[in-house]
Write a protein that holds these residues in place. Structure first.
Motif, mmCIF file in Angstrom:
data_model
loop_
_atom_site.group_PDB
_atom_site.id
_atom_site.type_symbol
_atom_site.label_atom_id
_atom_site.label_comp_id
_atom_site.label_asym_id
_atom_site.label_seq_id
_atom_site.Cartn_x
_atom_site.Cartn_y
_atom_site.Cartn_z
ATOM 1 N N ARG A 181 0.825 -1.203 0.000
ATOM 2 C CA ARG A 181 0.000 0.000 0.000
ATOM 3 C C ARG A 181 0.862 1.256 0.000
ATOM 4 N NH1 ARG A 181 -2.519 -2.421 4.207
ATOM 5 N NH2 ARG A 181 -2.142 -0.627 5.566
ATOM 6 N N LEU A 182 1.974 1.222 0.716
ATOM 7 C CA LEU A 182 2.868 2.380 0.732
ATOM 8 C C LEU A 182 3.334 2.721 -0.680
ATOM 9 C CD1 LEU A 182 4.453 4.350 2.662
ATOM 10 C CD2 LEU A 182 6.348 2.725 2.483
ATOM 11 N N VAL A 183 3.735 1.708 -1.429
ATOM 12 C CA VAL A 183 4.189 1.927 -2.802
ATOM 13 C C VAL A 183 3.024 2.326 -3.701
ATOM 14 C CG1 VAL A 183 5.221 0.835 -4.831
ATOM 15 C CG2 VAL A 183 6.133 0.355 -2.551
ATOM 16 N N ALA A 184 1.911 1.620 -3.568
ATOM 17 C CA ALA A 184 0.757 1.900 -4.429
ATOM 18 C C ALA A 184 0.279 3.333 -4.257
ATOM 19 C CB ALA A 184 -0.372 0.912 -4.131
ATOM 20 N N TYR A 185 0.186 3.796 -3.026
ATOM 21 C CA TYR A 185 -0.298 5.157 -2.791
ATOM 22 C C TYR A 185 0.727 6.200 -3.232
ATOM 23 C CZ TYR A 185 -3.896 2.848 0.002
ATOM 24 O OH TYR A 185 -4.931 2.047 0.426
ATOM 25 N N ALA A 186 2.009 5.863 -3.190
ATOM 26 C CA ALA A 186 3.024 6.777 -3.718
ATOM 27 C C ALA A 186 2.858 6.928 -5.227
ATOM 28 C CB ALA A 186 4.424 6.263 -3.376
ATOM 29 N N VAL A 187 2.648 5.808 -5.912
ATOM 30 C CA VAL A 187 2.413 5.858 -7.362
ATOM 31 C C VAL A 187 1.132 6.627 -7.660
ATOM 32 C CG1 VAL A 187 1.934 4.462 -9.418
ATOM 33 C CG2 VAL A 187 3.694 3.737 -7.783
ATOM 34 N N MET A 188 0.079 6.336 -6.908
ATOM 35 C CA MET A 188 -1.199 7.031 -7.082
ATOM 36 C C MET A 188 -1.033 8.534 -6.892
ATOM 37 S SD MET A 188 -4.556 6.866 -4.626
ATOM 38 C CE MET A 188 -3.689 7.993 -3.523
ATOM 39 N N ALA A 189 -0.311 8.928 -5.843
ATOM 40 C CA ALA A 189 -0.112 10.356 -5.575
ATOM 41 C C ALA A 189 0.636 11.030 -6.715
ATOM 42 C CB ALA A 189 0.641 10.546 -4.251
ATOM 43 N N PHE A 190 1.640 10.347 -7.261
ATOM 44 C CA PHE A 190 2.366 10.930 -8.403
ATOM 45 C C PHE A 190 1.434 11.119 -9.594
ATOM 46 C CE2 PHE A 190 4.743 10.739 -12.341
ATOM 47 C CZ PHE A 190 5.773 11.645 -12.104
ATOM 48 N N LEU A 191 0.622 10.117 -9.880
ATOM 49 C CA LEU A 191 -0.276 10.190 -11.038
ATOM 50 C C LEU A 191 -1.359 11.254 -10.868
ATOM 51 C CD1 LEU A 191 -0.683 6.361 -11.690
ATOM 52 C CD2 LEU A 191 0.465 8.005 -13.198
ATOM 53 N N ILE A 192 -1.663 11.621 -9.639
ATOM 54 C CA ILE A 192 -2.657 12.662 -9.394
ATOM 55 C C ILE A 192 -2.013 14.043 -9.354
ATOM 56 C CG2 ILE A 192 -4.252 13.597 -7.664
ATOM 57 C CD1 ILE A 192 -4.913 10.704 -6.898
ATOM 58 N N VAL A 193 -0.918 14.190 -8.619
ATOM 59 C CA VAL A 193 -0.339 15.511 -8.375
ATOM 60 C C VAL A 193 0.511 15.988 -9.543
ATOM 61 C CG1 VAL A 193 1.143 16.859 -6.832
ATOM 62 C CG2 VAL A 193 -0.410 15.137 -5.881
ATOM 63 N N ALA A 194 1.294 15.106 -10.151
ATOM 64 C CA ALA A 194 2.205 15.537 -11.218
ATOM 65 C C ALA A 194 1.482 16.189 -12.395
ATOM 66 C CB ALA A 194 3.053 14.356 -11.691
ATOM 67 N N PRO A 195 0.403 15.594 -12.940
ATOM 68 C CA PRO A 195 -0.262 16.247 -14.082
ATOM 69 C C PRO A 195 -0.829 17.616 -13.737
ATOM 70 C CG PRO A 195 -1.026 13.985 -13.816
ATOM 71 C CD PRO A 195 -0.245 14.322 -12.596
ATOM 72 N N VAL A 196 -1.190 17.820 -12.480
ATOM 73 C CA VAL A 196 -1.722 19.119 -12.052
ATOM 74 C C VAL A 196 -0.595 20.130 -11.897
ATOM 75 C CG1 VAL A 196 -2.985 20.320 -10.229
ATOM 76 C CG2 VAL A 196 -3.703 18.030 -10.937
ATOM 77 N N ALA A 197 0.484 19.716 -11.237
ATOM 78 C CA ALA A 197 1.606 20.632 -11.006
ATOM 79 C C ALA A 197 2.313 21.022 -12.301
ATOM 80 C CB ALA A 197 2.597 19.990 -10.046
ATOM 81 N N LEU A 198 2.275 20.155 -13.310
ATOM 82 C CA LEU A 198 2.982 20.404 -14.566
ATOM 83 C C LEU A 198 2.118 21.096 -15.612
ATOM 84 C CD1 LEU A 198 4.826 16.976 -14.780
ATOM 85 C CD2 LEU A 198 5.925 19.201 -14.485
ATOM 86 N N GLN A 199 0.896 21.482 -15.242
ATOM 87 C CA GLN A 199 0.034 22.159 -16.205
ATOM 88 C C GLN A 199 0.659 23.479 -16.672
ATOM 89 O OE1 GLN A 199 -3.112 21.298 -17.634
ATOM 90 N NE2 GLN A 199 -2.387 19.318 -16.827
ATOM 91 N N PRO A 200 0.573 23.775 -17.967
ATOM 92 C CA PRO A 200 1.056 25.074 -18.451
ATOM 93 C C PRO A 200 0.088 26.172 -18.037
ATOM 94 C CG PRO A 200 -0.030 23.887 -20.223
ATOM 95 C CD PRO A 200 0.018 22.940 -19.056
ATOM 96 N N PRO A 201 0.536 27.433 -18.045
ATOM 97 C CA PRO A 201 -0.392 28.533 -17.759
ATOM 98 C C PRO A 201 -1.503 28.574 -18.805
ATOM 99 C CG PRO A 201 1.898 29.277 -17.703
ATOM 100 C CD PRO A 201 1.904 27.906 -18.300
ATOM 101 N N GLY A 202 -2.649 29.091 -18.427
ATOM 102 C CA GLY A 202 -3.740 29.212 -19.396
ATOM 103 C C GLY A 202 -4.919 28.339 -19.051
ATOM 104 N N ARG A 203 -5.867 28.278 -19.958
ATOM 105 C CA ARG A 203 -7.151 27.625 -19.697
ATOM 106 C C ARG A 203 -7.152 26.180 -20.179
ATOM 107 N NH1 ARG A 203 -11.542 30.361 -18.255
ATOM 108 N NH2 ARG A 203 -12.898 28.956 -19.445
ATOM 109 N N THR A 204 -6.299 25.372 -19.592
ATOM 110 C CA THR A 204 -6.427 23.943 -19.814
ATOM 111 C C THR A 204 -7.612 23.435 -18.995
ATOM 112 O OG1 THR A 204 -5.011 23.302 -17.962
ATOM 113 C CG2 THR A 204 -3.920 23.789 -20.057
#
Length: 398
Positions: free
Chosen positions: A297-320
């Protein structure tokens, strides 16, 4: 969970506010599912609702992402180094004023008969009660009545105190030998991975020679989830650096951002996998849980957190679509209440059941959920105006 993004050197990641709102709602869903008994039933829904700690991984990743940024920007760009005194002052003012209001309310309302000494109160108000090997409340509970969710705050504060020292050590290792920007970034990612692996040794030590349950709720157990956010932080800052490797990181980051929907689906699939017997039994079978399911679960939730947070943090400026959905004005306003809703909800649950005379474990999720959400939101708004906003303003002058 409780991170503000207002610094002079750090641009605001508005869409992350939306993640905080959704994660705060998830906390409430899981708590109400437990108290109404839904997670103790049969079928896929009960299994999903039994994995409430997953939402903690997202909160911790967000903390790692936002709080580590000033140090990474100093390491990989020309930004000035952050001031430790200012950083710690703002962290204290962000967490403790509201926490003290809620903690005193819980102690007075539900724990006066049990909390008999000055230290009984002090360890709660200082958020060090998770380190007490012989607590004055039932040992199977994580905290006194009304504060059962606050163990995550203790871990947050431990991370806040550790971060300046950890960032300095990581920075020295990354700079060694006059390394280039790209080499520094790579070293940070490698070091964060290596530090995360020590959590598995810690989990083993907690269980040998005998299981020490209280140690399960200390920072080393959960560091990989913070490290996920710190690694995402490195990627976002590296992408904006002036180096040969930055262009490659920008392309990879743009691909992740453009495929945010796919990432979110994959995150849901990983969570679903953790909500199977691979992640251990749905309800604890003993006071000494097996190591392998917990590690999974520790590993699974780490992977899950990356898949959720990374696409949001890496969004370009603008109206995506991600920025519009998660970073709009309403979400940013609701994010101001997320800490308050988190902090008040268990007190509201106890008060609601005491006043209504409702039976626990009655399977009636929605009536309880909407009452607790409404009352917690009102209390959160009130304490945001009277406690959190003044504390933030004072912190900005630090």
């Amino acid at each position: 969970m409780h991170v503000d993004q207002h610094t002079a050197t750090t641009p605001r990641l508005n869409a992350v506010d939306g993640l905080r709102v959704l994660a705060a709602l998830a906390v409430l869903v899981f708590h109400i599912a437990g108290i109404t008994g839904l997670q103790y039933g049969e079928g896929p829904l009960a299994w999903l609702l039994s994995r409430g700690e997953a939402r903690v991984a997202v909160f911790f990743a967000i903390s790692g992402l936002l709080l580590y940024r000033p140090w990474v920007k100093h390491l990989l760009t020309t930004a000035q180094p952050p001031g430790t005194r200012v950083y710690l002052t703002r962290r204290i003012l962000r967490i403790f004023p509201l926490y003290w209001v809620v903690a005193i309310t819980a102690l007075v309302a539900f724990n006066l008969d049990a909390a008999k000494t000055v230290w009984d109160w002090a360890e709660v108000l200082l958020l060090v009660y998770v380190f007490d090997p012989t607590p004055w409340w039932p040992v199977v509970q994580l905290a006194p009545i009304g504060l059962q969710q606050m163990w995550t705050l203790s871990i947050d504060v431990s991370f806040y105190l550790l971060l300046p020292l950890l960032a300095a050590a990581l920075g020295r290792a990354a700079r060694a030998g006059g390394a280039s920007v790209d080499t520094r970034a790579k070293r940070l990612l490698i070091l964060l991975t290596a530090l995360s692996l020590t959590s598995f040794a810690y989990m083993y030590a907690v269980r040998h020679p005998v299981y020490t349950m209280r140690m399960e709720w200390w920072l080393p157990r959960f560091f990989p989830w913070f490290a996920v956010g710190m690694a995402i932080c490195v990627l976002t800052v590296w992408a904006g650096a002036d180096s040969p490797g930055a262009e490659r990181i920008r392309r990879r980051g743009a691909e992740i951002a453009a495929n945010a929907g796919t990432c979110f689906v994959l995150a849901a699939m990983v969570f679903g996998l953790a909500a199977t017997p691979l992640g251990g039994p749905k309800t604890p079978q003993s006071l000494a849980p097996d190591l392998l399911p917990d590690a999974f679960r520790l590993v699974a939730y780490a992977v899950m957190a990356f898949l959720i947070v990374a696409p949001v943090a890496l969004q370009p400026p603008g109206r995506t679509w991600v920025n519009v959905l998660l970073g709009n004005r309403t979400m940013r306003w609701l994010a101001n209440l997320s800490y308050g809703v988190f902090a008040w909800q268990i007190i509201v649950v106890w008060a609601y059941y005491d006043i209504s005379g409702r039976a626990y474990l009655d399977q009636q999720f929605f009536p309880v959920f909407f009452v607790v959400l409404a009352v917690s939101s009102v209390l959160a708004w009130g304490t945001y105006q009277l406690v959190e906003k003044p504390a933030r303003r004072f912190g900005k002058r630090a």
